[in-house]
Design a protein around this motif. Structure first.
Motif, short mmCIF file in Angstrom:
data_model
loop_
_atom_site.label_atom_id
_atom_site.label_comp_id
_atom_site.label_asym_id
_atom_site.label_seq_id
_atom_site.Cartn_x
_atom_site.Cartn_y
_atom_site.Cartn_z
N HIS A 649 29.96 35.42 51.59
CA HIS A 649 30.35 36.60 50.80
C HIS A 649 30.18 36.37 49.30
CE1 HIS A 649 31.62 38.46 54.43
NE2 HIS A 649 32.65 37.65 54.64
N GLU A 650 30.47 35.17 48.86
CA GLU A 650 30.29 34.87 47.44
C GLU A 650 28.81 34.97 47.07
OE1 GLU A 650 31.92 31.74 44.11
OE2 GLU A 650 31.65 31.00 46.16
N LYS A 651 27.95 34.52 47.97
CA LYS A 651 26.52 34.60 47.71
C LYS A 651 26.07 36.06 47.62
CE LYS A 651 22.23 32.32 49.09
NZ LYS A 651 21.59 31.39 50.05
N ILE A 652 26.62 36.92 48.49
CA ILE A 652 26.28 38.35 48.43
C ILE A 652 26.66 38.93 47.07
CG2 ILE A 652 26.86 40.65 49.31
CD1 ILE A 652 27.10 39.44 52.08
N ILE A 653 27.88 38.63 46.63
CA ILE A 653 28.37 39.19 45.36
C ILE A 653 27.51 38.70 44.20
CG2 ILE A 653 30.33 39.18 43.76
CD1 ILE A 653 32.12 38.95 46.32
N ASN A 654 27.25 37.41 44.17
CA ASN A 654 26.47 36.85 43.06
C ASN A 654 25.03 37.37 43.05
OD1 ASN A 654 28.78 35.44 42.44
ND2 ASN A 654 28.07 33.50 43.33
N GLN A 655 24.41 37.43 44.24
CA GLN A 655 23.03 37.92 44.30
C GLN A 655 22.96 39.43 44.03
OE1 GLN A 655 20.64 36.76 47.63
NE2 GLN A 655 20.95 34.57 47.28
N ALA A 656 24.00 40.17 44.46
CA ALA A 656 24.02 41.61 44.18
C ALA A 656 24.02 41.85 42.68
CB ALA A 656 25.26 42.24 44.82
#
Length: 790
Positions: A649-656
């Motif tokens: 989820h952290e990767k989704i937020i950062n990449q978003a």
């Protein structure tokens, strides 16, 4: 073209796939089982008439592996599901072999003697490790096991939050406890049923090592289920036999408790620092007390047993006579438990066991966690109700359905796990099969004479004990335990009374043809599959060894392709080969390597759609080509499978944020909003998860870390800000505000928070002054951000 790779495979974590280490022995066991099946055909095929209910059980058992074959259509993991098809085939063969072989007195005696001998060897093997003599045990085990490392059998004594726990060959204390429970009762049965003095003394001698080992497992499930199984087994015995069982267990139990504290302390010391004198002292305790109990066991059988038989002879013939002593034992057991838990008597126990007994309650974390597993398991059943999600489905799917971020590749309930794998249809077949055998065995048991009752009672003890404990754990996931249970079921079925099937009349030739078609074809398919899977597993292991010493692309690839030609989605080999292609592409920029990398992963993911490592590898492959949008789409589309993976989820937020910011710079406002809103939605999901974890019952552990990180807060706040939602931005960024602003990340959170406030025509003078002290340019930055238009 010969390519040499500059890579470090161990740093990528490619060689930690435990299943690969264990699967080859499973397939060899299947090949041996097929050999037994061929011998069975040669020895018993002429006897098959399909006129007896027992013969039809040999047909019915084939429905169990067939139900796993059917579940392949919707399998969550084709790799795990096919492994379970093979295992179910092995169990079916063992059942059929036992069904016919154990009808004969000689075969029955040999199998029973072998089972008891193996169980006692396993007990001795475990105690060797407890007393620090793992090298000695390892020298024996290395001839037939690949789990010996540095001369010692791996995890024969395991360590967890409770300290050291004895596991012997099972490497898991609770399953060892289930095994010990079964063969503790088996030993008592042979003490009371044997007519030879040396047999009575020997089995009595083994009671203390078994009970001591059971205590050293620290298994609460074992201690809880032991009295349940004991009371149920007592119902099958006459009053005199019931009393003898209680006396033998009472004597051995008291003797074991007296030495449990010094034996435990010595084991803890010897596993820390070995001492020959300490080991000798430990063995002295166990063997000395065992010899005394062995002598007492013989004396009880020699002198007390005949007296009890005469005293209770008339009472035994009365209706309901077998109920009174079990009821009394329940009351007595309850009193003993109350004494050990609520009085100073518990001080006789080792400290670690004392603590475990104190924690036996419904609010204890392992109990609460099991209830959570069971609720989550029913969610899986709800989505795969009819034919299930295939073998190994829980391991593949549990992260999608879990209530909180625990890690457990087993549901800790064999029956629920079976239900998940084969659905309602397969589960009804299995339960009907099991319950029918129990019904027929019990009915025949009480109609038969004493000699016939004794002849197959061992199988009832083993099956009942293990299946009872399997309500609380995953003992049947061990192929050895599954073989014991199905061989035991075959033994119980062999004891069924001969009863013809009146409605199904087939000629002998037709019966043989039907059975040859069903069993023969299944046997051939299982043999071919097992041989090929041994070849695949061997190639995969060879590839791992080659990769440790070689940097030759072709050499490593050749070994891997031998495996993947047989099992195209074998996870370990897919991951290793994908790493090879990735490294080769980075070093040569050859598009051929990249195309093969993508094709390999996409093909494997068709069979393994829940394999997180493969999905991550595919995302990395897209990133290699700068295809961040594809990587992000893969990341978000599979996020529901890993609801409690905070890194995902952290990767989704950062990449978003990164992709949305790039779109903003390129003037693609619709794309910017799309990325930002996906990132914000994921942040809210994490917030909801954190709040949900606060509702867990007191005493239940959360599991893996799951919390909002400062980086997530900063990027989520900036995304809210850049879609013109300053109020939401300020509320999100406020979550990350700290008194200490010495770190750049904390300064950025505070600065964006101030910008969001200014957008709302608000301010925080104190925070602004703190920011200006650590960053003189802060006010200018905030002012520029607040004037931006999105």
């Amino acid at each position: 073209m010969v390519i040499f790779l500059a890579w470090t495979p161990f740093q990528t974590g490619l060689f930690n796939g435990q299943m690969l280490d264990f699967e080859r022995p499973i397939f060899w066991a299947a090949i041996l089982a097929c050999g037994m099946g061929v011998l069975w055909f040669a020895a018993y095929f002429k006897q098959v008439r399909l006129e007896d209910q027992r013969d039809w059980l040999a047909v019915a058992v084939l429905l169990l592996p067939l139900s796993y074959v059917v579940s392949l259509a919707g399998a969550a993991s084709h790799y795990l599901a096919m492994n379970m098809v093979v295992i179910q085939g092995v169990q079916a063969i063992l059942f059929i072999t036992g069904l016919y072989l154990l009808r004969h007195p000689v075969g029955n005696r040999i199998i029973q003697a072998a089972m008891m001998a193996v169980s006692y060897l396993i007990v001795g093997f475990g105690l060797l490790h407890w007393f620090g003599q793992g090298k000695t045990a390892g020298a024996i085990a290395q001839w037939f096991s690949n789990t010996v490392a540095n001369g010692i059998y791996t995890n024969a004594v395991m360590t967890d939050s409770n300290g050291l726990r004895l596991t012997s060959v099972f490497q898991y204390a609770n399953t060892y406890a289930a095994f010990l429970m079964a063969f503790l009762f088996a030993a008592v049965f042979f003490i009371t049923s044997s007519r030879k003095a040396y047999a009575q003394a020997f089995h009595s001698f083994m009671l203390v090592p078994i009970i001591v080992s059971l205590l050293l497992t620290l298994s609460r499930g074992g201690l809880v289920m032991l009295p349940v199984a004991f009371v149920l087994l007592l119902l099958f015995l006459k009053p005199a036999q019931q009393i003898l069982w209680m006396v033998h267990l009472g004597v051995a139990g008291a003797a074991s408790l007296l030495i449990s504290k010094p034996v435990t302390d010595l084991g803890l010391q010897l596993n820390e620092s070995f001492s020959g004198s300490g080991a000798l002292k430990g063995w002295g305790y166990v063997l000395g007390v065992s010899a005394l109990v062995g002598l007492l066991g013989w004396a009880i059988q020699r002198y007390a047993a005949p007296v009890l038989e005469n005293a209770f002879h008339k009472w035994s013939d009365r209706k309901g006579s077998t109920l009174w002593i079990p009821i009394g034992s329940v009351v007595l057991g309850g009193l003993l438990i109350a004494l050990f838990i609520g009085t100073s008597l518990k001080n006789l126990l080792p400290d670690n066991l004392n603590t475990r007994l104190d924690n036996i309650n419904f609010n204890q974390h392992s109990v609460l966690e099991r209830f959570t597993f069971y609720k989550d398991a029913m969610k899986v059943v709800g989505d795969y109700p009819i034919f299930g999600a295939g073998g190994g489905a829980w391991a593949a799917l549990y992260e999608q359905y879990q209530n909180n971020p625990y890690t457990s590749r087993q549901a800790h309930n064999f029956f629920l796990q079976y239900f998940i794998e084969v659905g309602i249809v397969g589960f009804l077949i299995f339960m009907s099969f099991i319950l029918y055998i129990f019904y027929k065995y019990i009915r025949g048991y009480f109609k038969s004479g004493e000699a016939q009752q004794r002849s197959h009672f061992l199988y009832m003890i083993v099956v009942l004990s293990i299946l009872l404990h399997s309500i609380l754990d995953f003992n049947m996931s061990y192929v050895f335990i599954g073989i014991l249970v199905f061989l035991g079921l075959g033994g119980m079925a062999a004891a069924m009374d001969h009863q013809p099937v009146t409605r199904l009349k087939l000629s002998p030739s037709t019966a043989k043809g039907v059975y040859a078609a069903l069993a023969g074809i299944g046997l051939i398919l299982l043999l071919i599959t097992s041989i090929r899977y041994v070849q695949a597993s061997s190639a995969a292991l060879d590839a791992r060894q080659v990769a440790k010493t070689s940097t030759s692309f072709e050499e490593i690839k050749t070994a891997l392709e031998k495996d993947l030609k047989i099992r195209s989605s074998h996870p370990d080999s897919v991951l290793l080969l994908s790493s090879l292609y990735s490294t080769a592409y980075q070093q040569t920029q050859d598009e051929g390597f990249y195309s093969q990398l993508i094709a390999l992963l996409n093909n494997a993911l068709e069979d393994e759609p829940y394999n997180k490592a493969m999905l991550s590898r595919l995302m990395q492959a897209y990133e290699l080509k700068g295809q961040q949008d594809k990587a992000f789409a893969l990341l978000t589309s599979h996020a529901y499978k890993f609801n409690w993976d905070i890194e995902w989820h952290e990767k989704i937020i950062n990449q978003a944020f990164e992709l949305g910011y790039q779109s903003l710079g390129a003037g693609a406002l619709d794309a910017k909003d799309k990325y930002f809103r996906e990132g914000i939605a994921t942040f809210r999901h994490v917030q909801e998860g954190v709040e949900h974890l606060k509702t867990l019952p007191e005493g239940q552990m959360q599991g893996r870390p799951f919390e909002i990180t400062p980086t997530m807060i900063l990027n989520a706040g900036k995304m809210n800000y850049m879609i013109n939602e300053p109020e939401q931005a300020s509320s999100v960024l406020a979550l990350g505000l700290q008194e200490d602003l010495s770190q750049p990340l904390q300064q950025d959170i505070a600065a964006w928070y101030m910008a969001a406030l200014q957008k709302q025509e608000q301010g925080d003078p104190d925070l602004m002054n703190k920011l200006k002290q650590v960053d003189p340019t802060a006010e200018e930055r905030i002012q520029s951000w607040s004037q931006l238009q999105f």
